[in-house]
Write a protein that holds these residues in place. Sequence first.
Motif: not given
Lengths: 259, 371
Positions: A53-57, A69-73
């Motif tokens: 997943g790619v989280a946002s601001v 889940i693996d995530f990046v920000e």
Amino acid sequence: MVMMDVPTRVVYSRPEALDPRVTHYCPGCTHGISHRLVAEVLEEMGEVENTIGVASVGCSVFAYNYFNIDFVEAAHGRAPAMATGIKRVLPDRMVFTYQGDGDLASIGMGEIVGAASRGELLTVVFINNANYGMTGGQMAPTTLPGQVTTSSPTGRDVKRQGYPIQTAELLSTLDGAAYVVRRSLHNTREVRRAKKALRTAFEVQKHRLGFSLVELLSTCPTNWGMSPVEARDWVEERMLTYYPLGDYKVSPAVAELNL
Amino acid sequence: MAKELIKGNTAVAEAALRVGLEAYFGYPITPQTELLEHLSARMPELGRPFVQAESELGAINMVYGAACTGKRVMTSSSSPGVSLMMEGLSYIAGTEVPAVFVDVVRGGPGLGNIAPAQGDYNQIVHGGGHGDYHLIVLAPASVQEAIDLTGLAFDLADKYRSIVCIMLDGSLGQMMEPAEIPPMQPLKAEIPDWAVRGNSDGDRRILTSINLDPPAQERMNYRLMTRWQEIEANEVRFKSYYLDDADFVVVGFGTAGRIALSAVRAAREKGIKIGLLRPITVAPFPNEVLEELTEKVKGFLVVEMNAGQMLEDVRLVVRGRKPVEFFGRMGGVVPFPDEVLTEIERLVAVPLTTNGHPRDRWLARMADVIG
Ligand SMILES: Cc1ncc(C[n+]2csc(CCOP(=O)(O)OP(=O)(O)O)c2C)c(N)n1
């Protein structure tokens, strides 16, 4: 008391893909619902162990804490670019971004249009709550005409502040976009339809049919200055007219998916 | 392998690919574009991702995402594009993932021009993005050196989970020279433990640069700074020419250093005892050798293709103990060896001072030339 041997059947439980911790979201905010829907869909598809997943601001900046889940920000607005980088080097993983309307439709418009036009095999969960939630309720590109926010204190004046952006409609014009729909989270019927749409969007990615995006009309009771019930009604009465629900792009290949 | 005549941009692109570049993301800008163009053909040939991004914002954030998977990835640009990348660089630094980028520097500020310059030194070396972080910055002076440093860039990035910039002056990107590119190497086999991969091993990994708890963020800063100390202790690289018996020393990097070398050789022929110190890592800066030289020599001449950006780093080491003079050309004007030779002759002939600022004296001298 008589002990009875009643067989039990679990009909409802927390998806494993969702971390059991308490979220930081406000009461009545629909971020929690959309998190859950994403988690249920990934679990039903058996993709939890294969997703990044790619989280946002925005208010969902800590989304990564709530999914197993693996995530990046990403930086503000750049989630589709970051997701592109990941998906291109790990093409077999499911990659999705989770973005608010300020993030996606204002500061990140370049990145989302770029990703959609390239037909990146990404799924975008797009939360339209008609304001900038995290920073305290300022005007967003999605703020309705006349809507009062902390940076449009007399109501959005379209002559001075321009018109709202209808993101799903806009992105649906791009050939790289295979599946672009708008759903809402303001009642149970719509929540169920939203889940179906998310499932389709992730299937589109899995079948490598192109870019997919589900816009979800969402509530922000705190910044709207409403109770959760009033906020739900406001979505129905005000947002649905400017942001009609519907399927804006279903490419022929997606239509054939027959889910 | 034999040497071939090859352009700097193309050479760096091919070298990157041969040392295991697994994905490239970029945006066209002169004088860097051949690098992107070369990879647009070569990467797909090898089945590796190449993406022409929507902007440099897009490119650096694609690098950010791909770097989070632990693969060797890079982007390239030139000055105005690199300005746009500053946000992404700060995030990459804050997430501690390795990445390489090439800045083929052109004349500025603003849109400037497409001629060679060194005006990005401050932005790259002293950090243009927000927060406390350092880039490792490699400054080659020839096409061959650019090739060699490309391999080093990826190794250092991996070793220190750091960003490495190969800073090429526009001239090096555009120039053709005989050079040898190393043979194709296998791709990096192992995935670093920190890299995201989609929970495939049952462990959940989160890569983020946000840390709302100031003491925890401070610890992260501390880690970055102590890692930088380690880099300063182990990775300084420079080249020295004629320094053994030198009374005076020219300091210059990249193309300016190379031009200065011609001037130093010409001065030596005239019997002037002068040498050249050419930093190859402008970050970490070769402080130690400069300190030794400060004790030995009578004075310094710093030569740059900007208004004296590295000059300040030299002055920080010399600290007024010996005279420092400056000569530079700006905005895409490349100095001639003759001009530098004239400056060297002036340096050894006139009484030197440690008062005032060398930039002021240089600007006064340049009034007739530029003004
Ligand atoms: C470059 C940059 N500009 C501004 C901000 C400040 N900021 C943080 S969240 C946010 C708005 C997010 O709103 P939205 O995307 O609508 O998501 P929501 O909070 O409503 O869920 C802004 C402007 C930032 N973090 N980075």
